[in-house]
Design a protein around this motif. Sequence first.
Motif, PDB file in Angstrom:
ATOM      1  N   TYR A 170       0.811  -1.215   0.000  1.00 35.88           N
ATOM      2  CA  TYR A 170       0.000   0.000   0.000  1.00 35.88           C
ATOM      3  C   TYR A 170       0.847   1.269   0.000  1.00 35.88           C
ATOM      4  CZ  TYR A 170      -4.571  -2.243   0.585  1.00 35.88           C
ATOM      5  OH  TYR A 170      -5.716  -2.955   0.402  1.00 35.88           O
ATOM      6  N   SER A 171       2.032   1.212   0.599  1.00 33.46           N
ATOM      7  CA  SER A 171       2.883   2.414   0.617  1.00 33.46           C
ATOM      8  C   SER A 171       3.300   2.822  -0.794  1.00 33.46           C
ATOM      9  CB  SER A 171       4.122   2.177   1.486  1.00 33.46           C
ATOM     10  OG  SER A 171       4.914   1.130   0.948  1.00 33.46           O
TER      11      SER A 171
ATOM     12  N   VAL B 246       0.942   6.501   3.492  1.00 35.98           N
ATOM     13  CA  VAL B 246       1.162   5.209   4.141  1.00 35.98           C
ATOM     14  C   VAL B 246       2.650   4.898   4.106  1.00 35.98           C
ATOM     15  CG1 VAL B 246       0.742   2.717   4.036  1.00 35.98           C
ATOM     16  CG2 VAL B 246      -1.133   4.318   3.657  1.00 35.98           C
ATOM     17  N   ARG B 247       3.233   4.769   5.294  1.00 30.41           N
ATOM     18  CA  ARG B 247       4.658   4.428   5.392  1.00 30.41           C
ATOM     19  C   ARG B 247       4.861   2.917   5.307  1.00 30.41           C
ATOM     20  NH1 ARG B 247       7.591   8.075   9.765  1.00 30.41           N
ATOM     21  NH2 ARG B 247       9.163   6.566   9.188  1.00 30.41           N
ATOM     22  N   ASN B 248       3.996   2.185   6.000  1.00 33.70           N
ATOM     23  CA  ASN B 248       4.004   0.729   5.868  1.00 33.70           C
ATOM     24  C   ASN B 248       2.649   0.190   6.297  1.00 33.70           C
ATOM     25  OD1 ASN B 248       4.114   0.080   8.759  1.00 33.70           O
ATOM     26  ND2 ASN B 248       6.204   0.853   8.669  1.00 33.70           N
ATOM     27  N   ALA B 249       2.371  -1.042   5.855  1.00 36.68           N
ATOM     28  CA  ALA B 249       1.087  -1.675   6.144  1.00 36.68           C
ATOM     29  C   ALA B 249       1.301  -3.178   6.237  1.00 36.68           C
ATOM     30  CB  ALA B 249       0.078  -1.345   5.049  1.00 36.68           C
TER      31      ALA B 249
ATOM     32  N   LEU C 136      -1.899   0.016   9.645  1.00 34.91           N
ATOM     33  CA  LEU C 136      -1.242   1.002   8.803  1.00 34.91           C
ATOM     34  C   LEU C 136      -0.465   1.992   9.657  1.00 34.91           C
ATOM     35  CD1 LEU C 136      -4.376   1.842   6.645  1.00 34.91           C
ATOM     36  CD2 LEU C 136      -2.475   0.408   5.930  1.00 34.91           C
ATOM     37  N   ASN C 137       0.722   2.341   9.202  1.00 40.40           N
ATOM     38  CA  ASN C 137       1.520   3.403   9.801  1.00 40.40           C
ATOM     39  C   ASN C 137       1.458   4.545   8.795  1.00 40.40           C
ATOM     40  OD1 ASN C 137       3.614   5.128  10.594  1.00 40.40           O
ATOM     41  ND2 ASN C 137       4.841   3.432  11.377  1.00 40.40           N
ATOM     42  N   VAL C 138       0.838   5.661   9.195  1.00 40.65           N
ATOM     43  CA  VAL C 138       0.525   6.752   8.268  1.00 40.65           C
ATOM     44  C   VAL C 138       1.168   8.053   8.731  1.00 40.65           C
ATOM     45  CG1 VAL C 138      -1.383   8.059   7.246  1.00 40.65           C
ATOM     46  CG2 VAL C 138      -1.694   5.644   7.784  1.00 40.65           C
TER      47      VAL C 138
ATOM     48  N   THR D   2       3.541  10.710  12.732  1.00 40.55           N
ATOM     49  CA  THR D   2       3.015   9.429  12.272  1.00 40.55           C
ATOM     50  C   THR D   2       1.847   9.022  13.157  1.00 40.55           C
ATOM     51  OG1 THR D   2       4.574   8.168  13.627  1.00 40.55           O
ATOM     52  CG2 THR D   2       5.221   8.634  11.352  1.00 40.55           C
TER      53      THR D   2
ATOM     54  N   ASP E 171      -4.372   8.570  -5.585  1.00 43.11           N
ATOM     55  CA  ASP E 171      -4.112   7.201  -5.115  1.00 43.11           C
ATOM     56  C   ASP E 171      -4.606   6.179  -6.129  1.00 43.11           C
ATOM     57  OD1 ASP E 171      -2.995   8.203  -2.789  1.00 43.11           O
ATOM     58  OD2 ASP E 171      -4.699   7.665  -1.506  1.00 43.11           O
TER      59      ASP E 171
END
Length: 143
Positions: free
Chosen positions: A27-28, A34-37, A47-49, A55, A131
Motif C-alpha cells: 500500500y505504501s 502510508v509508510r508501511n502496512a 497502517l503506519n501513516v 506518524t 491514489d
Amino acid sequence: MSTLEEHVDVGVTIDRAWDSLHRVEDYSRFVAGVRNARTEEGGRTHLNVEASGGTRELDAQVSDRTGERVMEWRTTGAPELRGSFSLQPIDQGHTRVQARLEYDPDTVRETFGGPKGFAQATAIERLVRSDLEQFKEYAEQGR
C-alpha cells in the motif's frame, strides 16, 4: 458523514486487479501517506501513516464479498472512516476500480490536518484520485 466516490480504469484483468488490491504490504507504493502496512489475523490491517507532521497508527477491519469483487473496510478506532473498493470487468483485459470513502470532515481535519470546508473536500477528492492513478500504475506494472 460525507461520501466520496471515484473510479479508475486499469489495463489488467479483474483477477490481477483483485490480487493487487489485496497486497496490503504494498500500500505504501500507491496510497499517499502510508509508510508501511501489514495484514493481521481476523481480516485486520495495520497502517503506519504520516499525518499532521507526525506518524499515526491506524487499524482497519477488512472484509471481502469475493463473488461480487467488493472489498469493504472500516477503521476500528479513531478516526472513524469506512469505504469500499468494487471491481467491474470492462473487457478481458481491463477493469474499473470504484473507490468509495465515507468520512466526517471535521474528524479528518483534526486527525490529518489540512483545509476546512469546500477546500477540504477538494483536497480529499484530489488525494483519492491520485491514489487511484498510482494504483493503476502499480497494477499495470505487475508488481
